[in-house]
Design a protein around this motif. Structure first.
Motif, PDB file in Angstrom:
ATOM      1  N   PHE A  87      -6.815  -3.455   7.040  1.00 11.45           N
ATOM      2  CA  PHE A  87      -7.611  -3.363   5.800  1.00 11.45           C
ATOM      3  C   PHE A  87      -6.828  -4.597   4.919  1.00 11.45           C
ATOM      4  O   PHE A  87      -7.393  -5.481   4.682  1.00 11.45           O
ATOM      5  CB  PHE A  87      -7.667  -2.283   5.167  1.00 11.45           C
ATOM      6  CG  PHE A  87      -8.515  -1.155   5.519  1.00 11.45           C
ATOM      7  CD1 PHE A  87      -9.994  -1.077   5.164  1.00 11.45           C
ATOM      8  CD2 PHE A  87      -8.247  -0.147   6.404  1.00 11.45           C
ATOM      9  CE1 PHE A  87     -10.643  -0.306   5.800  1.00 11.45           C
ATOM     10  CE2 PHE A  87      -8.877   0.869   6.819  1.00 11.45           C
ATOM     11  CZ  PHE A  87     -10.428   0.759   6.576  1.00 11.45           C
ATOM     12  N   LEU A  88      -5.511  -4.577   4.879  1.00 11.41           N
ATOM     13  CA  LEU A  88      -4.824  -5.408   4.163  1.00 11.41           C
ATOM     14  C   LEU A  88      -4.813  -6.977   4.869  1.00 11.41           C
ATOM     15  O   LEU A  88      -5.008  -7.944   4.042  1.00 11.41           O
ATOM     16  CB  LEU A  88      -3.387  -5.064   3.844  1.00 11.41           C
ATOM     17  CG  LEU A  88      -3.371  -4.386   2.605  1.00 11.41           C
ATOM     18  CD1 LEU A  88      -4.000  -2.911   2.662  1.00 11.41           C
ATOM     19  CD2 LEU A  88      -1.932  -4.056   2.092  1.00 11.41           C
ATOM     20  N   ALA A  95      -6.332 -10.729   3.583  1.00 10.52           N
ATOM     21  CA  ALA A  95      -5.391 -11.702   3.173  1.00 10.52           C
ATOM     22  C   ALA A  95      -5.994 -13.022   4.147  1.00 10.52           C
ATOM     23  O   ALA A  95      -6.135 -14.121   3.553  1.00 10.52           O
ATOM     24  CB  ALA A  95      -3.910 -11.754   3.538  1.00 10.52           C
ATOM     25  N   GLN A  96      -6.376 -12.735   5.336  1.00  9.44           N
ATOM     26  CA  GLN A  96      -6.939 -13.839   6.138  1.00  9.44           C
ATOM     27  C   GLN A  96      -8.127 -14.553   5.659  1.00  9.44           C
ATOM     28  O   GLN A  96      -8.554 -15.679   5.917  1.00  9.44           O
ATOM     29  CB  GLN A  96      -7.140 -13.152   7.414  1.00  9.44           C
ATOM     30  CG  GLN A  96      -5.727 -12.900   8.476  1.00  9.44           C
ATOM     31  CD  GLN A  96      -5.896 -12.214   9.475  1.00  9.44           C
ATOM     32  OE1 GLN A  96      -6.742 -11.560   9.799  1.00  9.44           O
ATOM     33  NE2 GLN A  96      -4.836 -12.205  10.519  1.00  9.44           N
ATOM     34  N   ARG A  97      -8.866 -13.612   4.810  1.00 12.15           N
ATOM     35  CA  ARG A  97     -10.363 -14.150   4.488  1.00 12.15           C
ATOM     36  C   ARG A  97      -9.661 -15.227   3.337  1.00 12.15           C
ATOM     37  O   ARG A  97     -10.743 -16.091   3.173  1.00 12.15           O
ATOM     38  CB  ARG A  97     -11.344 -13.186   3.583  1.00 12.15           C
ATOM     39  CG  ARG A  97     -11.794 -12.069   4.501  1.00 12.15           C
ATOM     40  CD  ARG A  97     -12.579 -10.929   3.879  1.00 12.15           C
ATOM     41  NE  ARG A  97     -12.818 -10.084   4.612  1.00 12.15           N
ATOM     42  CZ  ARG A  97     -12.331  -8.858   4.632  1.00 12.15           C
ATOM     43  NH1 ARG A  97     -11.654  -8.630   3.659  1.00 12.15           N
ATOM     44  NH2 ARG A  97     -12.859  -7.793   5.564  1.00 12.15           N
ATOM     45  N   HIS A  98      -8.586 -15.209   2.761  1.00 10.74           N
ATOM     46  CA  HIS A  98      -8.172 -16.414   1.894  1.00 10.74           C
ATOM     47  C   HIS A  98      -7.267 -17.426   2.528  1.00 10.74           C
ATOM     48  O   HIS A  98      -6.672 -18.115   2.183  1.00 10.74           O
ATOM     49  CB  HIS A  98      -7.438 -15.834   0.792  1.00 10.74           C
ATOM     50  CG  HIS A  98      -8.297 -15.228  -0.608  1.00 10.74           C
ATOM     51  ND1 HIS A  98      -8.538 -16.051  -1.626  1.00 10.74           N
ATOM     52  CD2 HIS A  98      -8.790 -14.083  -0.424  1.00 10.74           C
ATOM     53  CE1 HIS A  98      -9.160 -15.350  -2.180  1.00 10.74           C
ATOM     54  NE2 HIS A  98      -9.369 -14.072  -1.802  1.00 10.74           N
ATOM     55  N   LYS A  99      -7.309 -17.362   4.091  1.00 10.39           N
ATOM     56  CA  LYS A  99      -6.666 -18.092   4.802  1.00 10.39           C
ATOM     57  C   LYS A  99      -5.266 -18.093   4.517  1.00 10.39           C
ATOM     58  O   LYS A  99      -4.159 -19.164   4.517  1.00 10.39           O
ATOM     59  CB  LYS A  99      -7.055 -19.745   4.782  1.00 10.39           C
ATOM     60  CG  LYS A  99      -8.585 -19.831   5.234  1.00 10.39           C
ATOM     61  CD  LYS A  99      -8.983 -21.049   5.325  1.00 10.39           C
ATOM     62  CE  LYS A  99     -10.340 -21.438   5.491  1.00 10.39           C
ATOM     63  NZ  LYS A  99     -10.648 -20.664   6.772  1.00 10.39           N
ATOM     64  N   ILE A 118       1.761 -14.991   2.073  1.00  7.57           N
ATOM     65  CA  ILE A 118       1.508 -13.628   1.479  1.00  7.57           C
ATOM     66  C   ILE A 118       2.212 -12.578   2.185  1.00  7.57           C
ATOM     67  O   ILE A 118       2.472 -12.575   3.488  1.00  7.57           O
ATOM     68  CB  ILE A 118      -0.066 -13.304   1.522  1.00  7.57           C
ATOM     69  CG1 ILE A 118      -0.391 -12.280   0.442  1.00  7.57           C
ATOM     70  CG2 ILE A 118      -0.625 -12.651   2.786  1.00  7.57           C
ATOM     71  CD1 ILE A 118      -1.613 -12.051   0.194  1.00  7.57           C
ATOM     72  N   PHE A 119       2.704 -11.563   1.556  1.00  5.30           N
ATOM     73  CA  PHE A 119       3.837 -10.493   2.117  1.00  5.30           C
ATOM     74  C   PHE A 119       3.057  -9.023   1.897  1.00  5.30           C
ATOM     75  O   PHE A 119       2.970  -8.678   0.775  1.00  5.30           O
ATOM     76  CB  PHE A 119       4.826 -10.965   1.539  1.00  5.30           C
ATOM     77  CG  PHE A 119       5.341 -12.175   1.484  1.00  5.30           C
ATOM     78  CD1 PHE A 119       6.041 -12.768   2.602  1.00  5.30           C
ATOM     79  CD2 PHE A 119       5.072 -13.075   0.441  1.00  5.30           C
ATOM     80  CE1 PHE A 119       6.523 -13.861   2.582  1.00  5.30           C
ATOM     81  CE2 PHE A 119       5.479 -14.289   0.551  1.00  5.30           C
ATOM     82  CZ  PHE A 119       6.112 -14.938   1.569  1.00  5.30           C
ATOM     83  N   LEU A 120       2.795  -8.527   3.025  1.00  4.31           N
ATOM     84  CA  LEU A 120       2.093  -7.135   3.017  1.00  4.31           C
ATOM     85  C   LEU A 120       3.133  -6.170   3.527  1.00  4.31           C
ATOM     86  O   LEU A 120       3.764  -6.517   4.683  1.00  4.31           O
ATOM     87  CB  LEU A 120       0.944  -7.272   4.035  1.00  4.31           C
ATOM     88  CG  LEU A 120      -0.194  -8.484   3.475  1.00  4.31           C
ATOM     89  CD1 LEU A 120      -1.337  -8.563   4.527  1.00  4.31           C
ATOM     90  CD2 LEU A 120      -0.534  -8.535   2.282  1.00  4.31           C
ATOM     91  N   LEU A 164       0.967  -1.192   0.096  1.00  4.28           N
ATOM     92  CA  LEU A 164       0.010   0.107  -0.049  1.00  4.28           C
ATOM     93  C   LEU A 164       0.853   1.253   0.046  1.00  4.28           C
ATOM     94  O   LEU A 164       1.873   1.237   1.000  1.00  4.28           O
ATOM     95  CB  LEU A 164      -0.839   0.016   1.218  1.00  4.28           C
ATOM     96  CG  LEU A 164      -1.816   1.119   1.427  1.00  4.28           C
ATOM     97  CD1 LEU A 164      -2.691   1.419   0.064  1.00  4.28           C
ATOM     98  CD2 LEU A 164      -2.765   1.027   2.678  1.00  4.28           C
ATOM     99  N   GLU A 165       0.652   2.226  -1.205  1.00  2.00           N
ATOM    100  CA  GLU A 165       1.417   3.220  -1.001  1.00  2.00           C
ATOM    101  C   GLU A 165       0.540   4.621  -0.808  1.00  2.00           C
ATOM    102  O   GLU A 165       1.237   5.642  -0.508  1.00  2.00           O
ATOM    103  CB  GLU A 165       2.172   3.528  -2.409  1.00  2.00           C
ATOM    104  CG  GLU A 165       2.923   2.581  -2.608  1.00  2.00           C
ATOM    105  CD  GLU A 165       4.118   2.771  -3.756  1.00  2.00           C
ATOM    106  OE1 GLU A 165       4.017   4.011  -3.992  1.00  2.00           O
ATOM    107  OE2 GLU A 165       5.211   2.087  -3.989  1.00  2.00           O
TER     108      GLU A 165
END
Length: 435
Positions: A142-143, A147-151, A158-160, A130-131
């Motif tokens: 938010f992010l 991601a967690q909704r997709h487990k 995944i890398f946030l 996020l920029e």
């Protein structure tokens, strides 16, 4: 395993990079990513006109060289509104607007809508950065749930990261690639992915301990500027009442080799960051029971400057035996800074509205903005007027708000009946009033 594979793709420049939002931040970033050697860069935007312009070899941001855009398109940049292609992306960067609501609270619609659009297509092994400028905690709020909704577990699947944009449109000294990039990750593995990617694109990456620290860094940068501009704007008002030239004072103070940073006053604040960012922090601070009085006071001072400029105009017209109501006023430059075509949050727009509300007949001249842009809260059905000697003399007064290099101010001022100069141009004349 996911982390290692992502780092490999980044190092080899074989990663597919997606950038959502092809505006003043996203498009320069997309060009820079292609120029860094990435062979497939997908630019996502909901504006069909932007997509059409890029696909047909054009560019809608004037300060970007057309040849750069055309070279990027030839070397892997594609533009689309098809968010299903997010499924093919390894690195996804969000560069969407974060404005304020009418109540000066964060308007998160663009982030929420973007995350909803990409939700079905995010996948294991990707990095999302996020920029957009926002309040501390946005990435985690938010992010991470997206991601967690997709487990998908941040740092493992995944890398946030959060890496605030630092664009300065029209600045020829600093480009996207040469401005140091602050980066924070949700986990250490996220940070490693973020720094690995940005180091392939920009000259210097500045890692910080968390996404919150990165988010706060961006706010501090712009609040620092907003507060200091508020200070010199207030000093300008005081100096004006005392008959002192504030610009002479600032130049003299700036000769001190330590302890003083030069800021100059103006008609107010403009752009997509400085007038907005302080209120993201003041809003979030209230959650912690803190009132950011100092920051809010600076905001009040800066927001009041258009009214002060109009007051100077009214006084100057009164000295000529004229009323503002019914007068013809030409506003010179409506972009928020010189030599660009961006009018977002420009104080010139607020000045135009105040003049209209007080009964003046308003027109504008801006070589970079031929037609008054469509805006959410501001509406004028106007086109730019060529400021020739013949046209200028038809107006009772000119208000210089943005001194574009293309404006021949010497000729314009010489032909004008009255000039309100908010930019300290230094042109002499009895008809020129400094504001």
């Amino acid at each position: 395993m996911q982390h290692t594979e992502l780092l490999r793709k980044i190092a080899e420049r074989s990663a597919t990079v997606g950038i959502i939002g092809l505006g003043y931040v996203g498009l320069p970033l997309a060009l820079t990513v292609v120029e860094a050697g990435f062979k497939r860069v997908i630019g996502f935007d909901v504006d069909p006109q932007k997509i059409h312009t890029l696909k047909t070899g054009g560019c809608y941001i004037k300060h970007l060289e057309l040849s750069r855009v055309q070279n990027a398109v030839e070397n892997g940049l594609t533009a689309t509104a098809d968010f299903s292609l997010v499924a093919e992306v390894d690195v996804l960067i969000l560069c969407v607007p974060t404005p304020l609501t009418r109540h000066r609270e964060p308007d998160m619609r663009f982030i929420i809508n973007t995350l909803s659009a990409i939700q079905p297509h995010i996948h294991a092994g990707m990095m999302i950065s996020l920029e957009s400028t926002t309040y501390p905690g946005t990435t985690e709020e938010f992010l991470v749930p997206t991601a967690q909704r997709h487990k998908l577990t941040p740092g493992k699947d995944i890398f946030l990261v959060y890496s605030p944009e630092r664009e300065d449109p029209g600045n020829k000294q600093y480009s996207t690639a040469s401005i140091p990039k602050v980066c924070g990750g949700v986990t250490e593995q996220c940070l490693a992915a973020g720094t690995a990617f940005y180091r392939t694109v920009v000259k210097e990456v500045v890692p910080v301990s968390s996404t919150k620290a990165a988010e706060m860094t961006k706010l501090l940068e712009n609040i620092h500027r907003a507060v200091n501009i508020g200070l010199v704007n207030e000093m300008k008002i005081v100096a004006d009442k005392m008959g002192i030239n504030i610009h002479e004072v600032i130049d003299a103070a700036a000769t001190k080799p330590f302890g003083f940073t030069k800021f100059t006053p103006g008609p107010g604040l403009g752009g997509h960051c400085i007038p907005i960012d302080p209120f993201y922090l003041t809003w979030k601070a209230r959650e912690y029971g803190i009132n950011t009085r100092f920051i809010e006071l600076a905001g009040e001072v800066n927001r009041a400057m258009p009214e002060w400029v109009v007051g100077k105009l009214m006084d100057a017209l009164n000295d000529q035996g004229k009323a503002l109501k019914g007068s013809k006023i030409l506003v010179l430059g409506i972009a928020y800074k010189k030599n660009i075509d961006d009018a977002r949050e420009s104080p010139a727009i607020r000045i135009m509205e105040l003049l209209r509300d007080k009964g003046a007949e308003v027109a504008y001249s801006d070589p970079h903005i031929p037609v008054f842009p469509k805006m959410r809260d501001h509406h004028f059905e106007l086109t730019s007027i060529e400021p020739t000697a013949a046209t200028v003399t038809k107006f009772d007064a000119l208000v210089l708000t943005t001194n574009h290099d293309q404006l021949n101010l010497g000729q314009i001022f010489a032909s004008a009946k009255l000039v309100i100069d908010t930019q300290n141009t230094g042109y002499p004349g009895k008809n020129i009033v400094s504001a």
